[in-house]
Design a protein around this motif. Structure first.
Motif, PDB file in Angstrom:
ATOM      1  N   VAL A 273     -58.318  46.615 -35.491  1.00 17.80           N
ATOM      2  CA  VAL A 273     -59.142  46.327 -34.285  1.00 17.80           C
ATOM      3  C   VAL A 273     -60.429  46.802 -34.541  1.00 17.80           C
ATOM      4  O   VAL A 273     -61.299  46.592 -33.309  1.00 17.80           O
ATOM      5  CB  VAL A 273     -58.250  46.765 -33.244  1.00 17.80           C
ATOM      6  CG1 VAL A 273     -56.939  46.245 -32.878  1.00 17.80           C
ATOM      7  CG2 VAL A 273     -58.279  48.400 -33.000  1.00 17.80           C
ATOM      8  N   LEU A 274     -60.738  47.844 -35.393  1.00 18.65           N
ATOM      9  CA  LEU A 274     -61.737  48.591 -35.389  1.00 18.65           C
ATOM     10  C   LEU A 274     -63.254  47.458 -35.552  1.00 18.65           C
ATOM     11  O   LEU A 274     -64.114  48.107 -34.781  1.00 18.65           O
ATOM     12  CB  LEU A 274     -61.755  49.358 -36.577  1.00 18.65           C
ATOM     13  CG  LEU A 274     -63.084  50.492 -36.795  1.00 18.65           C
ATOM     14  CD1 LEU A 274     -63.211  51.284 -35.601  1.00 18.65           C
ATOM     15  CD2 LEU A 274     -62.945  51.322 -38.132  1.00 18.65           C
TER      16      LEU A 274
ATOM     17  N   MET B  12     -51.203  40.328 -28.834  1.00 15.83           N
ATOM     18  CA  MET B  12     -52.493  41.527 -28.599  1.00 15.83           C
ATOM     19  C   MET B  12     -53.490  41.216 -29.627  1.00 15.83           C
ATOM     20  O   MET B  12     -54.714  41.286 -29.004  1.00 15.83           O
ATOM     21  CB  MET B  12     -51.726  42.693 -29.138  1.00 15.83           C
ATOM     22  CG  MET B  12     -52.612  43.932 -29.093  1.00 15.83           C
ATOM     23  SD  MET B  12     -51.768  45.396 -29.642  1.00 15.83           S
ATOM     24  CE  MET B  12     -53.201  46.380 -30.326  1.00 15.83           C
ATOM     25  N   TYR B  13     -53.291  40.757 -30.745  1.00 13.81           N
ATOM     26  CA  TYR B  13     -54.337  40.303 -31.672  1.00 13.81           C
ATOM     27  C   TYR B  13     -55.071  39.178 -31.358  1.00 13.81           C
ATOM     28  O   TYR B  13     -56.263  39.217 -31.377  1.00 13.81           O
ATOM     29  CB  TYR B  13     -53.648  40.056 -33.093  1.00 13.81           C
ATOM     30  CG  TYR B  13     -54.349  39.986 -34.312  1.00 13.81           C
ATOM     31  CD1 TYR B  13     -55.691  40.940 -34.136  1.00 13.81           C
ATOM     32  CD2 TYR B  13     -54.299  39.325 -35.467  1.00 13.81           C
ATOM     33  CE1 TYR B  13     -56.559  41.146 -35.366  1.00 13.81           C
ATOM     34  CE2 TYR B  13     -54.835  39.650 -36.560  1.00 13.81           C
ATOM     35  CZ  TYR B  13     -56.281  40.321 -36.546  1.00 13.81           C
ATOM     36  OH  TYR B  13     -56.904  40.433 -37.642  1.00 13.81           O
ATOM     37  N   GLU B  14     -54.403  38.339 -30.686  1.00 15.17           N
ATOM     38  CA  GLU B  14     -55.394  37.140 -30.162  1.00 15.17           C
ATOM     39  C   GLU B  14     -56.216  37.556 -29.070  1.00 15.17           C
ATOM     40  O   GLU B  14     -57.397  37.046 -28.828  1.00 15.17           O
ATOM     41  CB  GLU B  14     -54.384  36.011 -29.762  1.00 15.17           C
ATOM     42  CG  GLU B  14     -53.654  35.277 -30.753  1.00 15.17           C
ATOM     43  CD  GLU B  14     -52.964  34.238 -30.381  1.00 15.17           C
ATOM     44  OE1 GLU B  14     -52.672  34.008 -29.199  1.00 15.17           O
ATOM     45  OE2 GLU B  14     -52.556  33.355 -31.107  1.00 15.17           O
ATOM     46  N   HIS B  15     -56.066  38.719 -28.416  1.00 16.90           N
ATOM     47  CA  HIS B  15     -57.132  38.968 -27.563  1.00 16.90           C
ATOM     48  C   HIS B  15     -58.410  39.412 -28.227  1.00 16.90           C
ATOM     49  O   HIS B  15     -59.604  39.309 -28.025  1.00 16.90           O
ATOM     50  CB  HIS B  15     -56.522  40.236 -26.750  1.00 16.90           C
ATOM     51  CG  HIS B  15     -55.668  40.201 -25.615  1.00 16.90           C
ATOM     52  ND1 HIS B  15     -55.574  38.997 -24.665  1.00 16.90           N
ATOM     53  CD2 HIS B  15     -54.341  40.607 -25.266  1.00 16.90           C
ATOM     54  CE1 HIS B  15     -54.864  39.016 -23.912  1.00 16.90           C
ATOM     55  NE2 HIS B  15     -53.740  39.846 -24.246  1.00 16.90           N
TER      56      HIS B  15
ATOM     57  N   TRP C 268     -52.435  56.800 -34.965  1.00 12.25           N
ATOM     58  CA  TRP C 268     -53.745  56.546 -34.357  1.00 12.25           C
ATOM     59  C   TRP C 268     -53.454  55.755 -32.765  1.00 12.25           C
ATOM     60  O   TRP C 268     -52.634  55.158 -32.738  1.00 12.25           O
ATOM     61  CB  TRP C 268     -54.456  55.445 -35.043  1.00 12.25           C
ATOM     62  CG  TRP C 268     -54.955  56.149 -36.557  1.00 12.25           C
ATOM     63  CD1 TRP C 268     -54.268  56.370 -37.577  1.00 12.25           C
ATOM     64  CD2 TRP C 268     -56.203  56.523 -36.539  1.00 12.25           C
ATOM     65  NE1 TRP C 268     -55.051  56.853 -38.551  1.00 12.25           N
ATOM     66  CE2 TRP C 268     -56.229  56.979 -37.748  1.00 12.25           C
ATOM     67  CE3 TRP C 268     -57.490  56.695 -35.794  1.00 12.25           C
ATOM     68  CZ2 TRP C 268     -57.543  57.743 -38.327  1.00 12.25           C
ATOM     69  CZ3 TRP C 268     -58.519  57.131 -36.137  1.00 12.25           C
ATOM     70  CH2 TRP C 268     -58.565  57.574 -37.640  1.00 12.25           C
ATOM     71  N   ALA C 269     -54.536  55.908 -31.853  1.00 10.11           N
ATOM     72  CA  ALA C 269     -54.568  55.370 -30.683  1.00 10.11           C
ATOM     73  C   ALA C 269     -55.140  54.138 -30.753  1.00 10.11           C
ATOM     74  O   ALA C 269     -56.258  54.079 -30.962  1.00 10.11           O
ATOM     75  CB  ALA C 269     -55.267  56.139 -29.605  1.00 10.11           C
ATOM     76  N   VAL C 270     -54.341  53.046 -30.549  1.00 18.08           N
ATOM     77  CA  VAL C 270     -54.696  51.707 -30.834  1.00 18.08           C
ATOM     78  C   VAL C 270     -55.144  50.994 -29.457  1.00 18.08           C
ATOM     79  O   VAL C 270     -53.885  50.950 -28.738  1.00 18.08           O
ATOM     80  CB  VAL C 270     -54.034  50.963 -31.736  1.00 18.08           C
ATOM     81  CG1 VAL C 270     -54.463  49.413 -32.142  1.00 18.08           C
ATOM     82  CG2 VAL C 270     -53.678  51.461 -33.088  1.00 18.08           C
TER      83      VAL C 270
END
Length: 281
Positions: free
Chosen positions: A103-104, A124-127, A55-57
């Motif tokens: 992220v969805l 990244m997740y914190e963004h 998957w392109a995340v």
């Protein structure tokens, strides 16, 4: 074709309605459980079917990928076609699919997420955690996240408190307000294997980041489990209908050193030659 090329066909057993379906045991078990609890199941593959098939995340909530665009385009159409607009939607993914599921919610309104064997780099997740999630679809689709309590099963789902105010910018979901506050991440379940220390560390960091923001999270740790005839028969009905076959398979897998003496896999089954071993037995 290789199994990886037909991933969405793994979720349903082969029958007259779907002769090309593959019906892989664990996927079909999930399908049966989902349906038995009154949910519908939608299987979606990544757009990349030729190379990694991953998957392109997106790395930031302000960006899109081919997969966020395709998923957010097709789901509203599907929900409307099946007269399911307004129902709570959950996402489950494994590996890169787990990262995509995490992220969805920033691209499509979700009531919950399950990420298997995957977590995100903390920075990244914190963004994403610092940004409002998507709580509306395109104008006129009728989605409303308020007042949802339970479906017709025993499985609880997320209940919104207060009225939901929707903001729209063209056809782009920009978030919703509950009690004057921007709605944030839905509950997340992380399912991982502790012996994968890298993923386990990322899961711990993701859990802490979510805890700091007061988001609901839970984790299930999956430890090594021996391959036994009883396990195979519980997962594959055709084997249960052929007495002795599952036991023979376990014996062959041990003889060919796919399993050790305790019935545990010697190496990652994605890299081992177990299919040839079973096919030639």
């Amino acid at each position: 074709r290789k199994i990886e090329e037909k991933r969405i066909l793994s979720w349903w057993p082969r029958d007259d309605d779907c002769p090309q379906c593959m019906g892989l045991p664990l996927e079909v078990n999930i399908t049966k459980t989902v349906l038995s609890r009154g949910y519908a199941l939608v299987a979606i593959s990544s757009r990349d079917r030729q190379y990694s098939k991953c998957w392109a995340v997106p790395r930031h909530p302000d960006s899109h990928t081919v997969d966020t665009r395709s998923v957010t385009a097709v789901l509203p159409i599907l929900l409307q076609r099946e007269q399911m607009t307004g129902v709570p939607v959950y996402a489950l993914g494994a590996s890169s699919g787990g990262a995509f599921a995490l992220v969805l919610p920033w691209y499509f309104p979700l009531a919950g997420v399950c990420s298997q064997i995957m977590a995100l780099p903390t920075d990244m997740y914190e963004h994403f955690l610092n940004s409002p999630v998507a709580r509306t679809l395109s104008a006129g689709d009728g989605f409303n996240a308020a007042g949802v309590t339970r479906n017709n099963s025993e499985a609880p789902i997320v209940k919104s408190t207060g009225a939901v105010g929707m903001e729209e910018s063209g056809s782009t979901a920009v978030g919703a307000l509950v009690g004057g506050e921007a709605v944030k991440s839905p509950p997340v379940l992380f399912v991982h294997m502790p012996r994968d220390q890298h993923t386990a560390q990322l899961v711990a960091e993701n859990l802490e980041a979510r805890k700091q923001k007061g988001f609901v999270s839970h984790v299930i740790e999956v430890n090594p489990r021996p391959i036994t005839s009883e396990l195979l028969e519980s997962l594959i009905p055709d084997l249960a209908a052929q007495p002795g076959t599952a036991e023979q398979l376990v014996t062959v897998l041990k003889e060919q050193q796919v399993l050790n003496g305790n019935g545990l896999l010697v190496q990652d089954p994605r890299d081992s030659d177990w299919r040839s071993v079973v096919g030639n037995s």
